[in-house]
Design a protein around this motif. Structure first.
Motif, mmCIF file in Angstrom:
data_model
loop_
_atom_site.group_PDB
_atom_site.id
_atom_site.type_symbol
_atom_site.label_atom_id
_atom_site.label_comp_id
_atom_site.label_asym_id
_atom_site.label_seq_id
_atom_site.Cartn_x
_atom_site.Cartn_y
_atom_site.Cartn_z
ATOM 1 N N ILE A 265 -6.713 8.349 -8.085
ATOM 2 C CA ILE A 265 -5.909 7.312 -7.392
ATOM 3 C C ILE A 265 -4.457 7.784 -7.205
ATOM 4 O O ILE A 265 -3.901 7.685 -6.108
ATOM 5 C CB ILE A 265 -5.891 5.997 -8.216
ATOM 6 C CG1 ILE A 265 -7.315 5.523 -8.527
ATOM 7 C CG2 ILE A 265 -5.068 4.937 -7.486
ATOM 8 C CD1 ILE A 265 -7.994 4.705 -7.506
ATOM 9 N N TRP B 225 -3.431 8.426 -17.859
ATOM 10 C CA TRP B 225 -2.066 8.932 -17.651
ATOM 11 C C TRP B 225 -1.077 8.176 -18.526
ATOM 12 O O TRP B 225 0.028 7.860 -18.105
ATOM 13 C CB TRP B 225 -1.640 8.732 -16.201
ATOM 14 C CG TRP B 225 -1.825 9.875 -15.282
ATOM 15 C CD1 TRP B 225 -2.867 10.741 -15.289
ATOM 16 C CD2 TRP B 225 -0.983 10.258 -14.193
ATOM 17 N NE1 TRP B 225 -2.720 11.638 -14.257
ATOM 18 C CE2 TRP B 225 -1.568 11.361 -13.579
ATOM 19 C CE3 TRP B 225 0.210 9.765 -13.694
ATOM 20 C CZ2 TRP B 225 -1.000 11.991 -12.479
ATOM 21 C CZ3 TRP B 225 0.769 10.381 -12.593
ATOM 22 C CH2 TRP B 225 0.166 11.496 -11.995
ATOM 23 N N THR C 286 4.858 4.590 -16.239
ATOM 24 C CA THR C 286 4.732 4.206 -14.836
ATOM 25 C C THR C 286 5.001 2.703 -14.728
ATOM 26 O O THR C 286 4.406 1.923 -15.471
ATOM 27 C CB THR C 286 3.311 4.513 -14.310
ATOM 28 O OG1 THR C 286 3.041 5.890 -14.543
ATOM 29 C CG2 THR C 286 3.189 4.210 -12.826
ATOM 30 N N TYR D 207 4.693 1.170 -9.495
ATOM 31 C CA TYR D 207 4.056 2.389 -10.022
ATOM 32 C C TYR D 207 4.923 3.633 -9.952
ATOM 33 O O TYR D 207 4.468 4.672 -9.487
ATOM 34 C CB TYR D 207 2.763 2.708 -9.260
ATOM 35 C CG TYR D 207 1.853 1.570 -8.931
ATOM 36 C CD1 TYR D 207 1.556 0.598 -9.880
ATOM 37 C CD2 TYR D 207 1.251 1.477 -7.684
ATOM 38 C CE1 TYR D 207 0.699 -0.436 -9.579
ATOM 39 C CE2 TYR D 207 0.391 0.452 -7.379
ATOM 40 C CZ TYR D 207 0.123 -0.507 -8.323
ATOM 41 O OH TYR D 207 -0.728 -1.527 -8.013
ATOM 42 N N GLY E 58 0.865 -1.191 0.000
ATOM 43 C CA GLY E 58 0.000 0.000 0.000
ATOM 44 C C GLY E 58 0.892 1.229 0.000
ATOM 45 O O GLY E 58 1.817 1.319 0.813
HETATM 46 C C1 FAD Z 1 -1.083 6.743 -12.892
HETATM 47 C C2 FAD Z 1 -0.406 6.513 -11.579
HETATM 48 C C3 FAD Z 1 0.865 7.042 -11.365
HETATM 49 C C4 FAD Z 1 1.524 6.813 -10.151
HETATM 50 N N1 FAD Z 1 2.788 7.288 -9.984
HETATM 51 C C5 FAD Z 1 3.438 7.049 -8.817
HETATM 52 C C6 FAD Z 1 4.771 7.513 -8.615
HETATM 53 O O1 FAD Z 1 5.354 8.182 -9.458
HETATM 54 N N2 FAD Z 1 5.396 7.197 -7.453
HETATM 55 C C7 FAD Z 1 4.780 6.480 -6.483
HETATM 56 O O2 FAD Z 1 5.383 6.249 -5.444
HETATM 57 N N3 FAD Z 1 3.508 6.023 -6.641
HETATM 58 C C8 FAD Z 1 2.828 6.300 -7.783
HETATM 59 N N4 FAD Z 1 1.546 5.842 -7.959
HETATM 60 C C9 FAD Z 1 0.920 5.061 -6.904
HETATM 61 C C10 FAD Z 1 -0.192 5.793 -6.193
HETATM 62 O O3 FAD Z 1 0.321 6.792 -5.345
HETATM 63 C C11 FAD Z 1 -1.007 4.745 -5.434
HETATM 64 O O4 FAD Z 1 -1.584 3.882 -6.379
HETATM 65 C C12 FAD Z 1 -2.085 5.363 -4.589
HETATM 66 O O5 FAD Z 1 -1.532 6.130 -3.549
HETATM 67 C C13 FAD Z 1 -2.966 4.273 -3.960
HETATM 68 O O6 FAD Z 1 -2.169 3.358 -3.278
HETATM 69 P P1 FAD Z 1 -2.298 1.793 -3.601
HETATM 70 O O7 FAD Z 1 -2.313 1.620 -5.080
HETATM 71 O O8 FAD Z 1 -1.260 1.111 -2.830
HETATM 72 O O9 FAD Z 1 -3.757 1.431 -3.125
HETATM 73 P P2 FAD Z 1 -4.156 0.844 -1.687
HETATM 74 O O10 FAD Z 1 -3.416 1.592 -0.624
HETATM 75 O O11 FAD Z 1 -4.069 -0.634 -1.779
HETATM 76 O O12 FAD Z 1 -5.668 1.273 -1.618
HETATM 77 C C14 FAD Z 1 -6.688 0.581 -2.374
HETATM 78 C C15 FAD Z 1 -7.986 1.314 -2.171
HETATM 79 O O13 FAD Z 1 -8.340 1.269 -0.797
HETATM 80 C C16 FAD Z 1 -8.986 2.475 -0.409
HETATM 81 N N5 FAD Z 1 -8.221 3.121 0.665
HETATM 82 C C17 FAD Z 1 -6.889 3.342 0.706
HETATM 83 N N6 FAD Z 1 -6.539 3.942 1.865
HETATM 84 C C18 FAD Z 1 -7.674 4.082 2.568
HETATM 85 C C19 FAD Z 1 -7.960 4.625 3.851
HETATM 86 N N7 FAD Z 1 -7.005 5.138 4.625
HETATM 87 N N8 FAD Z 1 -9.248 4.606 4.270
HETATM 88 C C20 FAD Z 1 -10.227 4.084 3.471
HETATM 89 N N9 FAD Z 1 -10.006 3.558 2.254
HETATM 90 C C21 FAD Z 1 -8.757 3.562 1.814
HETATM 91 C C22 FAD Z 1 -9.039 3.361 -1.674
HETATM 92 O O14 FAD Z 1 -10.271 3.176 -2.332
HETATM 93 C C23 FAD Z 1 -7.928 2.796 -2.520
HETATM 94 O O15 FAD Z 1 -8.122 3.043 -3.902
HETATM 95 C C24 FAD Z 1 0.878 6.075 -9.163
HETATM 96 C C25 FAD Z 1 -0.412 5.579 -9.375
HETATM 97 C C26 FAD Z 1 -1.051 5.797 -10.565
HETATM 98 C C27 FAD Z 1 -2.443 5.255 -10.766
#
Ligand code: FAD
Length: 392
Positions: free
Chosen positions: A358, A201, A206, A154, A128
């Motif tokens: 996201i 995007w 990514t 990502y 996460g």
């Molecule tokens: C196009 C794109 C570019 C990106 N570029 C980068 C980058 O350059 N560098 C980088 O480090 N990351 C990057 N990311 C990653 C991005 O920051 C994460 O995908 C985003 O922060 C969500 O984290 P996760 O994917 O781990 O989802 P998770 O943390 O697994 O969350 C899944 C879902 O759970 C829910 N959720 C999450 N947290 C909570 C909460 N506290 N309370 C309630 N519900 C919650 C939300 O619905 C979320 O969508 C990129 C993502 C995308 C889509």
């Protein structure tokens, strides 16, 4: 809000740049999932990458309102290109400006501002993105420096040459923390996997990166070894505002195209805009965009004055990001089947708007931060220092 003459002039220049250089290839970027090098060069020449970098390190030192205006204009043409831009223009240079030693700033910022060595920000892991204490990438003491092991998901990197990597850290006394280290693209042990194909995007490359015993010299630790990963909040807040400006630009870009479309398209013997639901939806979309702009620019101006309320950037990110996605869905509906076909080049706006809800933290995570502030007065949410005014 009332813009200064300089802000208005910059916005107009960014609009002209976006119309001339970005819009004509925006569909190509989306379809080919690649940003041409020529656009990166033109953006560098225009000064986009140095806009938020302090003047003394080769940038323009622009205020947050100006930065948001530029992000908004670029996103009207290509919300995807604008998405990568915020990381390169705001987040990474600001993190270095806030945390870096004088030597690091001199070494890194002028070359990022000129576009010679763009930066990427790498935090997300399978546990996460925000769940950092369960992240597995670690910098372990090794001689007078460290070695970095682990992998990230990502990472939006495009042509990046310098990576800011958030990692678990341990000092020589065994104390644990969450730090930030600098890894250059040429580093031995840095592995860059093929980029992911994605919904929105596109063209920003990514994908996962991995570190296999990458040597980190002491001069490549950014900020305090144990807290560097947490202590550039002003950079994160600034980046959220720029990111939100791209969400708004995304909705506006589709709005402008849709307005022309419904004025021209004949349906049932009249112009589509004469169908009452269509004119109502357009008016509603316009009103919602104005409301989003008001919230963003009020927040950006407060940021520039050093008066931004805790968690308002999170509120902008979650509320405006979701609103702009909903606006884009409604606007796309008006295109009927032609909106679904790639050939019209409009469905990318809806896909990019979704990705923006996201990237930089899902809306729910930002609402969770606000809730934490409301119910637990979280110390993590004290007002951030302004960056442009030079506070470290
Ligand atoms: C196009 C794109 C570019 C990106 N570029 C980068 C980058 O350059 N560098 C980088 O480090 N990351 C990057 N990311 C990653 C991005 O920051 C994460 O995908 C985003 O922060 C969500 O984290 P996760 O994917 O781990 O989802 P998770 O943390 O697994 O969350 C899944 C879902 O759970 C829910 N959720 C999450 N947290 C909570 C909460 N506290 N309370 C309630 N519900 C919650 C939300 O619905 C979320 O969508 C990129 C993502 C995308 C889509």
């Amino acid at each position: 809000m009332i813009l200064t003459d300089d802000q208005r002039a910059l916005r107009d220049m960014a609009e002209a740049f976006a119309r001339k250089e970005v819009m004509p290839i925006a569909n190509q970027i989306d379809m080919e999932e690649r940003t041409p090098d020529s656009l990166i060069s033109k953006a560098a020449e225009f000064g986009l990458y140095g806009l938020y970098t302090p003047v003394e390190y080769g940038g323009a030192g622009a205020d947050m309102v100006s930065v948001c205006l530029v992000c908004e204009e670029i996103a009207k043409a290509s919300p995807a290109f604008a998405g990568a831009l915020t990381v390169e223009m705001i987040l990474c240079p600001a993190a270095v400006a806030i945390l870096g030693t004088e030597e690091q700033k001199q070494r890194i910022l002028p070359r990022s501002a000129s576009g010679e060595r763009l930066m990427a920000y790498s935090q997300s892991e399978p546990a996460g993105a925000g769940n950092v204490m369960e992240h597995l990438t670690r910098a372990i003491p090794d001689g007078n420096g460290y070695r970095l092991d682990g992998s990230k998901l990502y990472c939006t990197q495009g042509p990046a040459q310098t990576y800011l990597v958030m990692c678990r850290t341990r000092d020589k006394d065994g104390k644990e923390g969450f730090g930030c280290v600098i890894v250059e693209r040429e580093a031995e042990g840095l592995h860059i996997a093929p980029y992911e194909h994605k919904l929105g995007w596109r063209g920003t490359n990514t994908g996962p990166i991995a570190f296999d015993n990458v040597r980190i010299e002491p001069e490549n630790v950014l900020g305090d070894l144990l807290t560097g990963g947490f202590s550039h909040r002003a950079a994160n807040h600034a980046n959220l505002l720029g990111h939100v400006a791209t969400s708004i630009g995304c909705a506006e870009g589709l709005f402008d195209l849709t307005l022309e479309y419904v004025k021209d398209r004949r349906l049932y013997g009249r112009n589509m805009s004469e169908l009452q639901p269509i004119s109502y939806w357009m008016a509603e979309a316009w009103a919602k965009i104005q409301a989003c702009r008001a919230l963003l620019y009020d927040t950006a101006a407060a940021f520039d004055r050093g008066e931004m309320q805790p968690a308002t950037s999170n509120a902008c990110k979650a509320f405006i990001g979701d609103a702009c996605f909903e606006i884009c869905c409604k606007l796309l509906q008006m295109w009927g089947g032609s909106g679904i076909m790639d050939s019209t080049g409009v469905n990318r706006y809806m896909r990019d708007a979704k990705a923006k809800t996201i990237a930089e933290g899902a809306s729910e995570m930002h609402y969770a931060i606000i809730a934490n502030q409301l119910f637990h007065n979280s110390p993590a949410l004290v007002p951030p220092q302004t960056f442009v005014k030079g506070a470290a």
